[in-house]
Scaffold this motif. Structure first.
Motif, mmCIF file in Angstrom:
data_model
loop_
_atom_site.group_PDB
_atom_site.id
_atom_site.type_symbol
_atom_site.label_atom_id
_atom_site.label_comp_id
_atom_site.label_asym_id
_atom_site.label_seq_id
_atom_site.Cartn_x
_atom_site.Cartn_y
_atom_site.Cartn_z
ATOM 1 N N ARG A 64 35.786 37.899 29.941
ATOM 2 C CA ARG A 64 36.275 36.443 30.134
ATOM 3 C C ARG A 64 36.397 35.911 31.647
ATOM 4 N N PRO A 65 36.296 34.520 32.023
ATOM 5 C CA PRO A 65 36.302 34.248 33.239
ATOM 6 C C PRO A 65 37.785 34.258 33.883
ATOM 7 N N LEU A 66 37.626 34.821 34.963
ATOM 8 C CA LEU A 66 39.320 34.567 35.551
ATOM 9 C C LEU A 66 39.502 33.522 35.936
ATOM 10 N N ASN A 67 40.974 32.936 35.858
ATOM 11 C CA ASN A 67 41.129 31.526 36.321
ATOM 12 C C ASN A 67 41.210 31.455 37.696
ATOM 13 N N PHE A 68 40.903 30.267 38.065
ATOM 14 C CA PHE A 68 40.669 29.859 39.718
ATOM 15 C C PHE A 68 41.746 30.476 40.559
ATOM 16 N N ILE A 69 43.240 30.185 39.955
ATOM 17 C CA ILE A 69 44.189 30.477 41.138
ATOM 18 C C ILE A 69 44.411 32.101 41.205
ATOM 19 N N ASP A 70 43.984 32.729 40.172
ATOM 20 C CA ASP A 70 44.105 34.322 40.309
ATOM 21 C C ASP A 70 42.840 34.916 40.984
ATOM 22 N N ALA A 71 41.639 34.082 40.842
ATOM 23 C CA ALA A 71 40.430 34.627 41.783
ATOM 24 C C ALA A 71 40.810 34.173 43.098
ATOM 25 N N LEU A 72 41.218 32.975 43.366
ATOM 26 C CA LEU A 72 41.389 32.604 44.865
ATOM 27 C C LEU A 72 42.415 33.623 45.424
ATOM 28 N N PHE A 73 43.459 33.984 44.935
ATOM 29 C CA PHE A 73 44.434 34.929 45.239
ATOM 30 C C PHE A 73 43.871 36.249 45.697
ATOM 31 N N THR A 74 43.166 36.570 44.599
ATOM 32 C CA THR A 74 42.553 38.249 44.867
ATOM 33 C C THR A 74 41.494 38.000 46.049
ATOM 34 N N SER A 75 40.965 36.860 46.164
ATOM 35 C CA SER A 75 39.649 36.784 47.259
ATOM 36 C C SER A 75 40.311 36.649 48.426
ATOM 37 N N THR A 76 41.456 35.879 48.725
ATOM 38 C CA THR A 76 42.094 35.685 49.957
ATOM 39 C C THR A 76 42.764 36.950 50.193
ATOM 40 N N SER A 77 43.425 37.603 49.402
ATOM 41 C CA SER A 77 44.106 38.830 49.760
ATOM 42 C C SER A 77 42.878 39.835 50.128
ATOM 43 N N ALA A 78 41.702 39.941 49.732
ATOM 44 C CA ALA A 78 40.768 40.970 50.114
ATOM 45 C C ALA A 78 40.185 40.147 51.344
ATOM 46 N N THR A 79 39.536 39.278 51.829
ATOM 47 C CA THR A 79 39.124 38.794 52.762
ATOM 48 C C THR A 79 40.342 38.750 53.885
ATOM 49 N N CYS A 80 41.403 38.579 53.795
ATOM 50 C CA CYS A 80 42.577 38.705 54.738
ATOM 51 C C CYS A 80 42.973 40.018 54.901
ATOM 52 N N VAL A 81 42.528 41.122 54.150
ATOM 53 C CA VAL A 81 42.703 42.318 54.345
ATOM 54 C C VAL A 81 44.371 42.769 54.066
ATOM 55 N N THR A 82 44.834 42.080 52.907
ATOM 56 C CA THR A 82 46.285 42.124 52.683
ATOM 57 C C THR A 82 46.759 43.042 51.642
ATOM 58 N N GLY A 83 46.078 42.996 50.380
ATOM 59 C CA GLY A 83 46.467 43.842 49.444
ATOM 60 C C GLY A 83 47.295 43.537 48.294
ATOM 61 N N LEU A 84 47.744 42.567 48.524
ATOM 62 C CA LEU A 84 48.787 41.769 47.484
ATOM 63 C C LEU A 84 47.763 41.504 46.100
ATOM 64 N N VAL A 85 48.149 41.800 45.014
ATOM 65 C CA VAL A 85 47.406 41.623 43.878
ATOM 66 C C VAL A 85 47.971 41.097 42.766
#
Length: 446
Positions: A41-62
């Motif tokens: 099922r599609p992931l909601n926008f906020i959770d996808a944005l959070f994960t993408s930001t965490s990965a691109t900003c090399v953070t690791g919070l999930v």
């Protein structure tokens, strides 16, 4: 043509901000696809944005467990975002330009100078070539060693995949892992190979590419630059002091080091000291640590890694300058002297500005989150500092964040990756140099 002219009118900091934002949005939409997760099922926008930001900003919070929630496609999207975000999108763009033998323009060099936090454009393309080579070499070595170790615990194909994923993730100080259930590397607290390989990947990614280049060229030059000396000495001091403090505070804590043997205690102390240098991996339960240890880790996360690296924080050099300023003031000296070199006033003002803006950001976000989240202030401060330092360590708050909390932490990760000063330059109006100076005035301090 008009759009092109507007693009050229943007300053390097503005282009960097827009570039990272564009990568995050692309990652968000890819992670929203049903194929990216195991539910279909599609992931909601906020959770996808959070994960993408965490990965691109090399953070690791999930907010969603990487190993169990995301499919292989989603995990590949995450690791690509980590690689692009860790090296910087301008570095990756330069890689493609060099591959297709395209000439690197003056504007590209200015952007690279800003992205790599360099004082001049001299040798910037040569540095980028070294960055790409060092990154690939270190990540490959880490991946091979980890794959070899994990081949005893899982099928060889899966071990290779895990080795590549964690080699890239740990070198880029991202902290994403595939072991599931938010356990990170707690299953390998006694394993010397996993611990030493991961610590090496974290440390090498955190010292910065300029230092790597300096160390490789040491045989020819027979000397190290002031920057390299400061980074290595402060990094070493923070790791040793951090390990000692954690060892002392957690020695008798049965939920962390107390249940381990002497070898496990020492290994875990050093790992937990290295990890807050913006990596985000852990081998013991961070939420079970004593408050003194947790607050000490907050300090380590705030300091972070070194300039021109894959890490965040105010940086080791900034922290060194601040300490130098305090010592100089106490001794009644006018100059900050490091290794017989006097630092220019402009460096001191920049360090002070970065530290103040970072404190303002962390304190401000923590205050807002303390009203939106139902958690203790230390847990909120820990989460906020982890986001700003692009660390990824958490005491368990991430998965319980409200929508407002997720947005605030995402913005904090974004600000932490780019740096508060770069954001300030990008958002603030561009002003020319003043043609006059005001008369000097005095105020009473202290």
């Amino acid at each position: 043509m008009l759009t092109k002219m507007k693009w050229f009118q943007l300053s390097p900091p503005q282009i960097l901000v827009m570039g990272f934002a564009a990568i995050i949005l692309i990652g968000t939409f890819l992670l929203m696809l049903p194929i990216s997760n195991t539910t279909g099922r599609p992931l909601n926008f906020i959770d996808a944005l959070f994960t993408s930001t965490s990965a691109t900003c090399v953070t690791g919070l999930v907010v969603k467990d990487t190993g169990t929630f995301f499919s292989t496609f989603g995990q590949v999207v995450i690791i690509v975002l980590i690689q692009v975000g860790g090296l910087g999108f301008m570095t990756m763009a330069t890689l493609f330009a060099l591959a297709f033998k395209r000439k690197i323009s003056l504007r590209d060099r200015l952007l690279l100078q800003e992205a790599m936090n360099q004082g001049s454009m001299e040798g910037i393309v040569r540095l980028i070539r070294k960055v790409l080579f060092y990154s690939l070499a270190i990540e490959s070595c880490g991946a091979i060693l980890l794959a070899f170790r994990w081949s005893f615990d899982m099928p060889i194909g899966r071990a290779i995949y895990y080795g590549i994923f964690h080699g890239i993730s740990m070198f880029n100080n991202a902290g994403f892992d595939l072991f599931g259930h938010f356990n990170s590397l707690t299953g390998y607290v006694y394993d010397p190979l996993v611990n030493f390989v991961v610590m090496f990947l974290i440390a090498s990614g955190g010292i910065g590419f300029i230092v790597m280049s300096d160390l490789v060229d040491f045989r020819k030059k027979r000397r190290l630059s002031l920057h390299t000396k400061v980074v290595l000495s402060m990094t070493g001091a923070l790791i040793i002091i951090g390990a000692i403090v954690i060892f002392i505070f957690e020695f008798t804590n049965p939920k962390t080091l107390g249940s381990l043997n002497w070898g496990g205690k020492i290994l875990a102390s050093f790992f937990q000291s290295v990890s807050p240098r913006t990596a985000g991996a852990n081998t013991i339960d961070l939420g079970a640590m004593r408050q003194a240890s947790q607050f000490f880790i907050v300090i380590l996360m705030f300091i972070g890694a070194s300039p021109g690296s894959t890490g965040g924080g105010i940086k080791t050099t900034t922290f060194t300058i601040m300490i130098g300023a305090v010592i100089a003031m106490i001794r009644g000296k006018e100059d900050i002297v490091l290794y017989r070199y006097r630092l220019p006033q402009e460096r001191i003002f920049k360090a002070l500005t970065i530290t103040f803006l970072a404190l303002l950001l962390v304190v401000g976000v923590s205050m807002v989150l303390s009203t939106t989240e139902d958690s203790s202030f230390l847990m909120i401060l820990y989460e906020t500092t982890s986001a700003f330092g692009t660390v990824g360590l958490t005491m368990g708050l991430t998965t319980h964040l409200t929508v407002i909390g997720k947005i605030l932490i995402s913005l904090t990760m974004f600000a932490g990756r780019l740096g508060p000063l770069t954001l300030g330059y990008a958002l603030g109006p561009k002003k020319g140099k003043e043609l006059y100076r005001h008369p000097e005035g005095k105020i009473i301090i202290g």
